[in-house]
Scaffold this motif. Structure first.
Motif, PDB file in Angstrom:
ATOM      1  N   PHE A  55     -15.260 -14.222 -39.812  1.00  0.00           N
ATOM      2  CA  PHE A  55     -14.250 -14.184 -38.754  1.00  0.00           C
ATOM      3  C   PHE A  55     -13.947 -12.735 -38.397  1.00  0.00           C
ATOM      4  O   PHE A  55     -14.270 -11.819 -39.150  1.00  0.00           O
ATOM      5  CB  PHE A  55     -12.978 -14.952 -39.151  1.00  0.00           C
ATOM      6  CG  PHE A  55     -12.144 -14.284 -40.220  1.00  0.00           C
ATOM      7  CD1 PHE A  55     -12.495 -14.368 -41.557  1.00  0.00           C
ATOM      8  CD2 PHE A  55     -10.984 -13.600 -39.881  1.00  0.00           C
ATOM      9  CE1 PHE A  55     -11.713 -13.758 -42.541  1.00  0.00           C
ATOM     10  CE2 PHE A  55     -10.192 -12.987 -40.861  1.00  0.00           C
ATOM     11  CZ  PHE A  55     -10.564 -13.072 -42.192  1.00  0.00           C
ATOM     12  N   MET A  90     -11.215  -9.733 -37.138  1.00  0.00           N
ATOM     13  CA  MET A  90      -9.817  -9.301 -37.127  1.00  0.00           C
ATOM     14  C   MET A  90      -9.733  -7.957 -36.429  1.00  0.00           C
ATOM     15  O   MET A  90     -10.628  -7.126 -36.586  1.00  0.00           O
ATOM     16  CB  MET A  90      -9.312  -9.037 -38.551  1.00  0.00           C
ATOM     17  CG  MET A  90      -9.103 -10.218 -39.430  1.00  0.00           C
ATOM     18  SD  MET A  90      -8.565  -9.615 -41.073  1.00  0.00           S
ATOM     19  CE  MET A  90      -6.938  -8.969 -40.666  1.00  0.00           C
ATOM     20  N   ASP A 118      -8.354 -18.537 -34.380  1.00  0.00           N
ATOM     21  CA  ASP A 118      -8.444 -18.457 -35.839  1.00  0.00           C
ATOM     22  C   ASP A 118      -9.622 -17.599 -36.291  1.00  0.00           C
ATOM     23  O   ASP A 118      -9.608 -17.049 -37.392  1.00  0.00           O
ATOM     24  CB  ASP A 118      -8.608 -19.867 -36.444  1.00  0.00           C
ATOM     25  CG  ASP A 118      -7.282 -20.603 -36.487  1.00  0.00           C
ATOM     26  OD1 ASP A 118      -6.239 -19.945 -36.266  1.00  0.00           O
ATOM     27  OD2 ASP A 118      -7.298 -21.821 -36.716  1.00  0.00           O
ATOM     28  N   ARG A 119     -10.626 -17.510 -35.447  1.00  0.00           N
ATOM     29  CA  ARG A 119     -11.817 -16.738 -35.865  1.00  0.00           C
ATOM     30  C   ARG A 119     -11.921 -15.409 -35.140  1.00  0.00           C
ATOM     31  O   ARG A 119     -12.748 -14.571 -35.518  1.00  0.00           O
ATOM     32  CB  ARG A 119     -13.082 -17.576 -35.668  1.00  0.00           C
ATOM     33  CG  ARG A 119     -13.054 -18.830 -36.554  1.00  0.00           C
ATOM     34  CD  ARG A 119     -14.366 -19.542 -36.542  1.00  0.00           C
ATOM     35  NE  ARG A 119     -15.347 -18.863 -37.391  1.00  0.00           N
ATOM     36  CZ  ARG A 119     -16.637 -19.168 -37.391  1.00  0.00           C
ATOM     37  NH1 ARG A 119     -17.099 -20.105 -36.567  1.00  0.00           N
ATOM     38  NH2 ARG A 119     -17.472 -18.541 -38.184  1.00  0.00           N
ATOM     39  N   MET A 179      -9.117 -13.028 -34.529  1.00  0.00           N
ATOM     40  CA  MET A 179      -7.677 -12.893 -34.794  1.00  0.00           C
ATOM     41  C   MET A 179      -7.130 -11.553 -34.333  1.00  0.00           C
ATOM     42  O   MET A 179      -7.550 -10.505 -34.817  1.00  0.00           O
ATOM     43  CB  MET A 179      -7.415 -12.982 -36.303  1.00  0.00           C
ATOM     44  CG  MET A 179      -7.574 -14.349 -36.917  1.00  0.00           C
ATOM     45  SD  MET A 179      -7.172 -14.275 -38.685  1.00  0.00           S
ATOM     46  CE  MET A 179      -5.396 -14.014 -38.621  1.00  0.00           C
ATOM     47  N   MET A 203     -14.200 -15.221 -47.974  1.00  0.00           N
ATOM     48  CA  MET A 203     -14.444 -15.102 -46.545  1.00  0.00           C
ATOM     49  C   MET A 203     -15.323 -13.868 -46.267  1.00  0.00           C
ATOM     50  O   MET A 203     -15.591 -13.065 -47.142  1.00  0.00           O
ATOM     51  CB  MET A 203     -13.123 -14.991 -45.775  1.00  0.00           C
ATOM     52  CG  MET A 203     -12.193 -16.190 -45.973  1.00  0.00           C
ATOM     53  SD  MET A 203     -12.890 -17.776 -45.427  1.00  0.00           S
ATOM     54  CE  MET A 203     -12.816 -17.586 -43.643  1.00  0.00           C
TER      55      MET A 203
END
Lengths: 342, 332
Positions: free
Chosen positions: B29, B31, B55-56, B58, B79
């Protein structure tokens, strides 16, 4: 330590007088909690003694006086839950289920230590039990705990993450950034500030603008709870409530556990910033003594059983020290091993 | 060009790599600050949020230290975060988590864990953004054991190195030069990786080795084309990876050309050039040298705002041409 649904302590004791938390914990749970508190105390004393005798080098940060806080907070946690810890982290490590012999071996810098002698006192971690490590940087573990909580949420797991830190860390930017993100994203994390009154020599009065660190929770829209950190039942009750809330998906809690470190900050501390009287007043509120008295008064343990716990702990420490001494040292040719994944 | 190779910009190539990584592995993911609907300050994440959801992809608060720590914690617990710094300069706010935590956790814990973390750093000058938005700090991070540090110079490598970084079990820091984001080049479709730790020879030559990084690779190739007209035959090595550094490639090249010029945008002293020079000084290639080793790096100053000053603060093509002439012809 998992709570038991059978063998409730309440069944065998004065139900009416029992603190709620003792209804939730079995007699075995309580005995194990007491054992861990003694184990922490004796671990710290043995570490100190080994240092004095020149068996170990470096420095250490002892948590004598803070045992109820470490063990009480870990009561609702299983191996699937995580903690991040601090430079004063031996108690958290034991609270989360680590084996004393591997901790001592780490302290002695040996290959059988939890970190194969590479980490030492300030980095002891038993990852298999969900301990992501002590941390030499004040506040360093707090954002990492939030990341672990984000990870649990993303993976749809039921786990919670507890982040231990001291009063000193509450003035680090990392604390504020981490609490904010945990609240914005409603993450399953419990922030536990063990306020022992001093960041090294600087008192919270001189360093912190609010009277209670828990007051800071309101800035991040989460509950702020103050507990007597020397009272096991109070600490454990607050931890259960915060962990339950986190598991329900309602987000983080900040618990301020007010306690005291009986020893100095580290080996170099000459106690110039506090009085003998202050230290003695806290020694009179010894968390282990308070817990033992309460358990005895409630009929949950007998003096003979307490003696048995102490004796068990002595054996575990003695065997641990022998294990640590006998363990091999890492080879100097392996100095760069474990920097990268093979 | 192969049927499955298209022209993409450097930014598009990175975006495609992130999309492939997220499609292949649900642990991946993104961020960062304003990487969602805004698309990132340099439009590298672009529309990924619409494809993969919030959610992925962010958005974080403006909390570089905390955000970096969150990425470390997520990487430690299963993760595969890709963390974007809005500007590489802001890494200074997060050095604690990068240097004390991400780089050291595996070692401190005796090899019991890995930190599979990717961080992306838009770096470099040339945008008029002045001293706090233009730095090249890659050598800072390359100084830290436990980190891997790469600097892609082409769209092809930007994609391949990012996919290699995501697959890597250890923290990989990717320094992307902002002026390269719009540069186009051939990029194969689908999944491929470019190995971390391998330099690439961009031009073969006999008279001089130029070791360059990021945008300086292109400036060095421009300089090499000019120098060819004068009969100076330059070999250009794109370092691509600072840690680990492909010193065998540098040594082999210098044994052939007997001359070394190192060109990079970070501050000249105590930087990449010192390490490249030392690699030669400490190797058998030292005996092959026909001229002193030379470095061209950033000025000993903060990056200035004025466009003429900004250009003067980093090596330009004429500087490289002049340095090469001096080394090959011993011109003053």
């Amino acid at each position: 330590m998992a709570q038991s649904t059978t063998n409730k302590a309440a069944a065998s004791a004065h139900a009416a007088n029992l603190p709620d938390i003792y209804r939730r914990l079995s007699a075995d749970d309580l005995r194990e909690a007491l054992r861990k508190m003694h184990l922490i105390r004796r671990f710290e004393e043995s570490a100190e003694e080994s240092y004095m005798r020149g068996l170990i080098h470096g420095t250490m940060h002892l948590s004598i006086g803070q045992e109820a806080s470490a063990v009480g907070i870990c009561m609702p946690l299983s191996d699937a839950d995580y903690i991040t810890s601090t430079h004063r982290g031996h108690g958290h490590c034991i609270g989360k289920g680590a084996e004393v012999k591997k901790m001592l071996a780490e302290f002695f810098g040996k290959e059988d230590g939890y970190c194969r002698g590479r980490g030492g006192s300030m980095h002891i971690a038993d990852v298999s039990k969900g301990n992501l490590g002590a941390n030499g940087i004040v506040g360093g573990g707090i954002p990492i705990a939030v990341g672990a909580a984000l990870s649990m949420k993303k993976q749809g797991k039921d786990s919670v993450v507890v982040s231990f830190f001291g009063d000193g860390a509450n003035n680090e930017g990392a604390f504020h950034e981490a609490l904010n993100m945990a609240a914005v994203w409603k993450l399953p994390v419990v922030f536990v500030c063990e306020n022992n009154g001093y960041g090294m020599s600087t008192s919270t009065k001189r360093s912190t603008a609010v009277p209670n660190i828990a007051d800071r929770a309101s800035a991040y829209a989460m509950p702020g709870v103050i507990v007597d950190g020397n009272n096991f039942a109070e600490v454990a009750a607050a931890s259960f409530e915060a962990c339950d809330r986190a598991r329900r998906g309602e987000g983080p809690t900040l618990i301020e556990s007010k306690t005291y470190r009986i020893r100095g900050h580290s080996r170099s501390d000459r106690n110039r910033y506090r009085t003998k009287e202050e230290i003695e007043s806290w020694q009179a509120r010894d968390p282990i003594g308070i817990f033992e008295k309460e358990l005895t008064d409630l009929g949950l343990i007998t003096p003979e059983e307490i003696e048995k716990v102490r004796a068990e702990v002595e054996v575990e420490i003695a065997e641990g020290l022998e294990f640590a001494k006998a363990s091999p040292s890492p080879s100097p040719s392996d100095v760069t091993r474990y920097v990268y994944t093979d | 060009m192969d049927a499955n190779v298209r022209e993409l910009s450097y930014a598009q190539a990175i975006q495609e790599a992130m999309a492939i990584a997220m499609e292949q592995d649900e642990r991946v993911f993104l961020m960062g600050e304003d990487i969602g609907v805004y698309g990132g300050a340099f439009q590298v994440t672009g529309d990924l949020v619409h494809r993969f959801g919030e959610d992925r992809v962010m958005d974080t608060p403006i909390s570089e230290l905390g955000g970096a720590g969150v990425a470390v914690g997520a990487a430690l617990t299963g993760m595969r975060p890709i963390f974007e710094f809005q500007f590489s300069d802001f890494a200074t706010l997060a050095m604690e988590q990068i240097v004390n935590q991400a780089a050291k956790i595996r070692y401190m814990l005796g090899g019991n864990v890995s930190v599979p973390l990717v961080m992306r750093f838009p770096a470099g000058s040339g945008t008029g953004a002045a001293a706090q938005h233009s730095q090249s700090l890659e050598a800072w991070l390359a100084h830290v054991p436990g980190l891997k540090v790469v600097q892609p110079s082409t769209p092809h490598d930007a994609k391949g190195l990012l996919l290699a970084a995501v697959a890597d079990p250890d923290p990989v820091m990717i320094f992307e030069h902002k002026l390269l984001y719009k540069m186009k080049g051939p990029v194969p479709e689908g999944y491929y990786t470019v190995p971390i730790g391998k330099a690439e020879t961009r031009r073969q030559g006999r008279d001089l080795t130029i070791v360059a990084t990021a945008i300086m690779v292109h400036k060095s190739l421009d300089a090499a084309a000019q120098l060819a007209e004068e009969g100076i035959d330059v070999e250009v090595i794109d370092l691509r990876s600072l840690r680990p550094m492909d010193t065998p490639a540098i040594i082999e090249s210098v044994k052939k050309t007997s001359r070394l010029l190192c060109v990079y945008e970070g501050v000249k002293t105590l930087g990449i050039g010192a390490e490249v020079s030392a690699a030669i000084a400490e190797s058998e290639a030292f005996d092959y040298l026909d001229a002193p080793v030379m470095r061209l790096g950033g000025a000993e100053s903060p990056l200035p705002y004025n466009p003429d000053l900004e250009k003067a603060a980093v090596p330009q093509v004429p500087d490289i041409v002049a340095a090469a002439r001096k080394l090959v012809r011993k011109e003053a």
